[in-house]
Design a protein around this motif. Structure first.
Motif, PDB file in Angstrom:
ATOM      1  N   THR A 172       0.835  -1.209   0.000  1.00 48.70           N
ATOM      2  CA  THR A 172       0.000   0.000   0.000  1.00 48.70           C
ATOM      3  C   THR A 172       0.863   1.250   0.000  1.00 48.70           C
ATOM      4  N   ILE A 173       1.901   1.279   0.827  1.00 46.38           N
ATOM      5  CA  ILE A 173       2.775   2.450   0.895  1.00 46.38           C
ATOM      6  C   ILE A 173       3.520   2.638  -0.420  1.00 46.38           C
ATOM      7  N   GLY A 174       3.955   1.542  -1.030  1.00 47.35           N
ATOM      8  CA  GLY A 174       4.718   1.641  -2.270  1.00 47.35           C
ATOM      9  C   GLY A 174       3.869   1.626  -3.522  1.00 47.35           C
ATOM     10  N   ALA A 175       2.560   1.770  -3.395  1.00 41.82           N
ATOM     11  CA  ALA A 175       1.668   1.653  -4.546  1.00 41.82           C
ATOM     12  C   ALA A 175       1.900   2.749  -5.587  1.00 41.82           C
ATOM     13  N   ALA A 176       2.505   3.860  -5.183  1.00 42.74           N
ATOM     14  CA  ALA A 176       2.712   4.968  -6.119  1.00 42.74           C
ATOM     15  C   ALA A 176       3.945   4.704  -6.981  1.00 42.74           C
ATOM     16  N   GLY A 177       3.862   3.654  -7.795  1.00 38.68           N
ATOM     17  CA  GLY A 177       4.912   3.422  -8.777  1.00 38.68           C
ATOM     18  C   GLY A 177       5.931   2.361  -8.411  1.00 38.68           C
ATOM     19  N   LEU A 178       5.824   1.717  -7.253  1.00 34.20           N
ATOM     20  CA  LEU A 178       6.795   0.688  -6.867  1.00 34.20           C
ATOM     21  C   LEU A 178       6.122  -0.683  -6.836  1.00 34.20           C
ATOM     22  N   ASP A 179       6.782  -1.682  -7.415  1.00 29.73           N
ATOM     23  CA  ASP A 179       6.236  -3.027  -7.457  1.00 29.73           C
ATOM     24  C   ASP A 179       6.900  -3.866  -6.365  1.00 29.73           C
ATOM     25  N   THR A 180       6.312  -3.844  -5.182  1.00 28.58           N
ATOM     26  CA  THR A 180       6.883  -4.604  -4.069  1.00 28.58           C
ATOM     27  C   THR A 180       6.343  -6.034  -4.014  1.00 28.58           C
ATOM     28  N   GLY A 181       5.141  -6.258  -4.521  1.00 23.17           N
ATOM     29  CA  GLY A 181       4.589  -7.605  -4.655  1.00 23.17           C
ATOM     30  C   GLY A 181       4.481  -8.394  -3.364  1.00 23.17           C
ATOM     31  N   GLY A 182       4.401  -7.705  -2.227  1.00 23.97           N
ATOM     32  CA  GLY A 182       4.304  -8.403  -0.949  1.00 23.97           C
ATOM     33  C   GLY A 182       5.588  -9.091  -0.533  1.00 23.97           C
ATOM     34  N   GLU A 183       6.695  -8.827  -1.243  1.00 25.13           N
ATOM     35  CA  GLU A 183       7.930  -9.563  -1.006  1.00 25.13           C
ATOM     36  C   GLU A 183       9.117  -8.700  -0.599  1.00 25.13           C
ATOM     37  N   VAL A 184       9.215  -7.496  -1.128  1.00 22.82           N
ATOM     38  CA  VAL A 184      10.443  -6.730  -0.945  1.00 22.82           C
ATOM     39  C   VAL A 184      10.185  -5.446  -0.164  1.00 22.82           C
ATOM     40  N   ASN A 185      11.280  -4.711   0.089  1.00 20.31           N
ATOM     41  CA  ASN A 185      11.238  -3.474   0.862  1.00 20.31           C
ATOM     42  C   ASN A 185      11.198  -2.293  -0.108  1.00 20.31           C
ATOM     43  N   CYS A 186      11.064  -1.099   0.432  1.00 22.80           N
ATOM     44  CA  CYS A 186      11.049   0.061  -0.454  1.00 22.80           C
ATOM     45  C   CYS A 186      11.457   1.330   0.299  1.00 22.80           C
ATOM     46  N   ASP A 187      11.757   2.347  -0.468  1.00 20.55           N
ATOM     47  CA  ASP A 187      12.106   3.667   0.059  1.00 20.55           C
ATOM     48  C   ASP A 187      11.159   4.666  -0.591  1.00 20.55           C
ATOM     49  N   VAL A 188      10.243   5.220   0.191  1.00 23.34           N
ATOM     50  CA  VAL A 188       9.188   6.084  -0.347  1.00 23.34           C
ATOM     51  C   VAL A 188       9.089   7.348   0.489  1.00 23.34           C
ATOM     52  N   GLY A 189       9.175   8.509  -0.163  1.00 25.10           N
ATOM     53  CA  GLY A 189       9.018   9.771   0.550  1.00 25.10           C
ATOM     54  C   GLY A 189      10.007   9.887   1.689  1.00 25.10           C
ATOM     55  N   GLU A 190       9.480  10.014   2.897  1.00 21.61           N
ATOM     56  CA  GLU A 190      10.340  10.113   4.079  1.00 21.61           C
ATOM     57  C   GLU A 190      10.532   8.767   4.769  1.00 21.61           C
ATOM     58  N   ASP A 191      10.070   7.683   4.138  1.00 21.29           N
ATOM     59  CA  ASP A 191      10.043   6.381   4.807  1.00 21.29           C
ATOM     60  C   ASP A 191      10.964   5.358   4.141  1.00 21.29           C
ATOM     61  N   VAL A 192      11.746   4.683   4.971  1.00 26.42           N
ATOM     62  CA  VAL A 192      12.400   3.434   4.592  1.00 26.42           C
ATOM     63  C   VAL A 192      11.483   2.334   5.120  1.00 26.42           C
ATOM     64  N   VAL A 193      10.847   1.570   4.212  1.00 26.27           N
ATOM     65  CA  VAL A 193       9.835   0.609   4.619  1.00 26.27           C
ATOM     66  C   VAL A 193      10.400  -0.803   4.499  1.00 26.27           C
ATOM     67  N   VAL A 194      10.471  -1.484   5.627  1.00 27.38           N
ATOM     68  CA  VAL A 194      11.021  -2.837   5.699  1.00 27.38           C
ATOM     69  C   VAL A 194       9.868  -3.825   5.728  1.00 27.38           C
ATOM     70  N   ASN A 195       9.894  -4.782   4.814  1.00 27.93           N
ATOM     71  CA  ASN A 195       8.866  -5.815   4.752  1.00 27.93           C
ATOM     72  C   ASN A 195       9.084  -6.818   5.889  1.00 27.93           C
ATOM     73  N   LEU A 196       8.081  -6.987   6.743  1.00 28.04           N
ATOM     74  CA  LEU A 196       8.187  -7.915   7.870  1.00 28.04           C
ATOM     75  C   LEU A 196       8.562  -9.331   7.419  1.00 28.04           C
ATOM     76  N   LYS A 197       8.082  -9.724   6.253  1.00 19.53           N
ATOM     77  CA  LYS A 197       8.390 -11.060   5.744  1.00 19.53           C
ATOM     78  C   LYS A 197       9.889 -11.245   5.547  1.00 19.53           C
ATOM     79  N   ARG A 198      10.537 -10.239   5.017  1.00 18.67           N
ATOM     80  CA  ARG A 198      11.986 -10.308   4.797  1.00 18.67           C
ATOM     81  C   ARG A 198      12.737 -10.209   6.130  1.00 18.67           C
ATOM     82  N   TRP A 199      12.232  -9.402   7.035  1.00 20.25           N
ATOM     83  CA  TRP A 199      12.878  -9.227   8.343  1.00 20.25           C
ATOM     84  C   TRP A 199      12.879 -10.532   9.136  1.00 20.25           C
ATOM     85  N   VAL A 200      11.798 -11.304   9.004  1.00 23.53           N
ATOM     86  CA  VAL A 200      11.655 -12.540   9.768  1.00 23.53           C
ATOM     87  C   VAL A 200      12.292 -13.736   9.061  1.00 23.53           C
TER      88      VAL A 200
END
Length: 293
Positions: free
Chosen positions: A192-220
């Motif tokens: 949802t956070i990366g929906a503005a042009g980023l294809d995260t596919g429920g799998e990867v992390n992203c860097d959007v605006g002021e946020d570094v967003v870490v996917n819990l799935k990858r963290w665990v």
């Protein structure tokens, strides 16, 4: 001077009573030996018919066995308790899982709200550009925000991290102005956070605006492409996304057998490189690769 022998009456000659023969010592020994041999034979026959008869007495307990103490009922120090080998057929009761020994559950999507870590840290690095950041964890995740903040601040403080560039320094904060936020979120929230042009596919992390967003799935779970410890994979996540934050683009493998650049998307394959979590080596040399258009 000799002794004379009296003459015996003639009528008693030939009628002398014969004394009973004496039993010799050898005969007595032989008889006793026969008795002993007979007894031994009887015991041997009994043991042959019942092999357990000779060992029916319980053996004494080994001296190394430890018993529970009478006062507490707990085993004495050094006693082995509650563990069975993998080959044991006994039913094993496992201890209650703890946060350290069991993986964090991974909900498909959380509420999209976050709890910030109430944690502050010292400035790390000597670079003139101070980048203040905070750490937040999505609500409903079984991962304490304080714990995540401690690990992330430790990664950025590592001498192989981005402070080695001599330009950037970092400081964890929970109040006041900040430059970016590291958020740990469920896969659905990351999408949802990366929906503005980023294809995260429920799998990867992203860097959007002021946020570094870490996917819990990858963290665990880490990544199948990264064969190091999970903490090192956490370092790769943070260093990669913070690398974007401070202006680095994607890179690729510089050659077979060399360390993969931290700005390489290692989750998509190593292309002959060796998995690596840090932008710099122990001698503060940048581990780079060709830029990806």
């Amino acid at each position: 001077m000799g002794h004379s022998r009296k003459a015996r009456p003639a009528g008693r000659r030939g009628q002398r009573r014969r004394a009973a023969p004496r039993r010799s010592r050898n005969t007595t020994v032989t008889t006793l030996a026969s008795v002993v041999l007979a007894a031994a034979t009887a015991l041997a026959v009994a043991a042959y018919r019942n092999p357990l008869a000779a060992t029916s007495r319980p053996a004494p307990a080994p001296s190394h066995v430890r018993h529970p103490t009478a006062s507490t009922g707990l085993p004495e120090p050094g006693a082995v308790t509650g563990h069975a080998s993998p080959s044991s057929s006994a039913t094993v009761t496992h201890p209650t899982p703890t946060a350290k020994s069991s993986p964090t559950p991974i909900p498909a999507k959380g509420p999209g709200t976050f709890t910030p870590a109430q944690a502050n840290g010292k400035r790390v690095g000597t670079g003139a550009t101070v980048r203040r950041y905070r750490v937040e964890v999505e609500d409903g995740i079984a991962l304490p925000a304080q714990q995540a903040a401690r690990e992330i601040s430790g990664i950025l403080a590592n001498p192989r991290s981005w402070t080695a560039d001599g330009i950037d320094s970092f400081q964890l904060t929970s109040s006041g102005p900040y430059d970016f936020t590291v958020k740990i979120a469920t896969p659905g929230t990351v999408d949802t956070i990366g929906a503005a042009g980023l294809d995260t596919g429920g799998e990867v992390n992203c860097d959007v605006g002021e946020d570094v967003v870490v996917n819990l799935k990858r963290w665990v779970l880490g990544s199948p492409e990264f064969d190091g410890p999970l903490h090192d994979y956490h370092a790769l996540i943070i260093n990669h996304e913070v690398g974007h934050r401070i202006g680095h683009g994607h890179e690729t493998c510089p050659g077979s057998g060399r360390p993969a650049p931290v700005m390489m998307q290692q989750i998509k394959g190593l292309k002959g490189c060796i998995a690596n979590a840090w932008p710099y080596d122990n001698k503060h040399r940048y581990l780079s690769g060709p830029a990806v258009p």
